[in-house]
Design a protein around this motif. Sequence first.
Motif, PDB file in Angstrom:
ATOM      1  N   GLU A 178      57.529  19.679   7.520  1.00  0.00           N
ATOM      2  CA  GLU A 178      57.395  19.086   8.860  1.00  0.00           C
ATOM      3  C   GLU A 178      56.171  18.175   8.927  1.00  0.00           C
ATOM      4  O   GLU A 178      56.228  17.066   9.467  1.00  0.00           O
ATOM      5  CB  GLU A 178      57.283  20.203   9.898  1.00  0.00           C
ATOM      6  N   GLU A 179      55.054  18.627   8.356  1.00  0.00           N
ATOM      7  CA  GLU A 179      53.850  17.797   8.351  1.00  0.00           C
ATOM      8  C   GLU A 179      54.064  16.541   7.513  1.00  0.00           C
ATOM      9  O   GLU A 179      53.606  15.455   7.876  1.00  0.00           O
ATOM     10  CB  GLU A 179      52.657  18.591   7.819  1.00  0.00           C
ATOM     11  N   TYR A 180      54.753  16.668   6.393  1.00  0.00           N
ATOM     12  CA  TYR A 180      55.069  15.525   5.531  1.00  0.00           C
ATOM     13  C   TYR A 180      55.864  14.491   6.325  1.00  0.00           C
ATOM     14  O   TYR A 180      55.579  13.298   6.269  1.00  0.00           O
ATOM     15  CB  TYR A 180      55.870  16.033   4.332  1.00  0.00           C
ATOM     16  N   ASP A 181      56.867  14.959   7.076  1.00  0.00           N
ATOM     17  CA  ASP A 181      57.679  14.055   7.895  1.00  0.00           C
ATOM     18  C   ASP A 181      56.847  13.383   8.987  1.00  0.00           C
ATOM     19  O   ASP A 181      57.003  12.199   9.266  1.00  0.00           O
ATOM     20  CB  ASP A 181      58.856  14.800   8.524  1.00  0.00           C
ATOM     21  N   ASP A 182      55.955  14.143   9.613  1.00  0.00           N
ATOM     22  CA  ASP A 182      55.118  13.599  10.692  1.00  0.00           C
ATOM     23  C   ASP A 182      54.136  12.546  10.180  1.00  0.00           C
ATOM     24  O   ASP A 182      53.962  11.501  10.797  1.00  0.00           O
ATOM     25  CB  ASP A 182      54.338  14.713  11.385  1.00  0.00           C
ATOM     26  N   ARG A 183      53.484  12.821   9.068  1.00  0.00           N
ATOM     27  CA  ARG A 183      52.462  11.920   8.541  1.00  0.00           C
ATOM     28  C   ARG A 183      53.050  10.747   7.760  1.00  0.00           C
ATOM     29  O   ARG A 183      52.463   9.687   7.723  1.00  0.00           O
ATOM     30  CB  ARG A 183      51.519  12.664   7.608  1.00  0.00           C
TER      31      ARG A 183
ATOM     32  N   ARG B  20      56.874  24.355   7.215  1.00  0.00           N
ATOM     33  CA  ARG B  20      55.770  23.741   7.963  1.00  0.00           C
ATOM     34  C   ARG B  20      55.174  22.561   7.200  1.00  0.00           C
ATOM     35  O   ARG B  20      54.838  21.532   7.781  1.00  0.00           O
ATOM     36  CB  ARG B  20      54.689  24.774   8.274  1.00  0.00           C
TER      37      ARG B  20
ATOM     38  N   TYR C  96      61.233  15.026  -1.203  1.00  0.00           N
ATOM     39  CA  TYR C  96      59.796  15.232  -1.039  1.00  0.00           C
ATOM     40  C   TYR C  96      59.161  15.475  -2.406  1.00  0.00           C
ATOM     41  O   TYR C  96      59.831  15.862  -3.353  1.00  0.00           O
ATOM     42  CB  TYR C  96      59.530  16.455  -0.157  1.00  0.00           C
TER      43      TYR C  96
ATOM     44  N   PHE D 112      50.402  11.706   3.815  1.00  0.00           N
ATOM     45  CA  PHE D 112      50.410  13.121   3.446  1.00  0.00           C
ATOM     46  C   PHE D 112      49.764  13.327   2.073  1.00  0.00           C
ATOM     47  O   PHE D 112      48.888  14.170   1.910  1.00  0.00           O
ATOM     48  CB  PHE D 112      51.855  13.639   3.435  1.00  0.00           C
TER      49      PHE D 112
END
Length: 149
Positions: A17-22, A14, A48, A27
């Motif tokens: 996923e947030e790292y990829d989205d932001r 999760r 990452y 992030f």
Amino acid sequence: MATFSAVTRQHILRAIEEYDDRGRDAFLGVYGFTPAPGATLTHEGRTYDARAILGVAHRYATGRVATSEEFHDGAAGAAALLRKRGFHASGSEPAGATSSRTTTARRTSQRSASPRSAPRRAAAEEEPPAVCPTCFMALPATGVCDTCG
């Protein structure tokens, strides 16, 4: 000090996923991390920041972000924990740094050698909370039930 025993592979996914989205910079900025080139996590061909991912995964597990100061083993500790969860991670400690495990082992051996080691006392038993006889809810400190009055 943060403990990472509650962090699972799903929490880490999760956070990824947030790292990829932001995006990387957003992030890191949102959670107050600075880039740490010594600790990296590689997942599905992308790289990452291992400490930031683990700190945010801690948030998903416990509700609180673990800050970079709470990684007592540094980059090596973050990488080791991520590897335990099945990820490819690398981490290095700065030159001259001592591993926390080595320090802990030294402390333990010093403690066991001490003739004045006091035995630990058992934790005191907690009293059960007062309960309302009508609705069986725990009573607040006032002793008057909020529901029944």
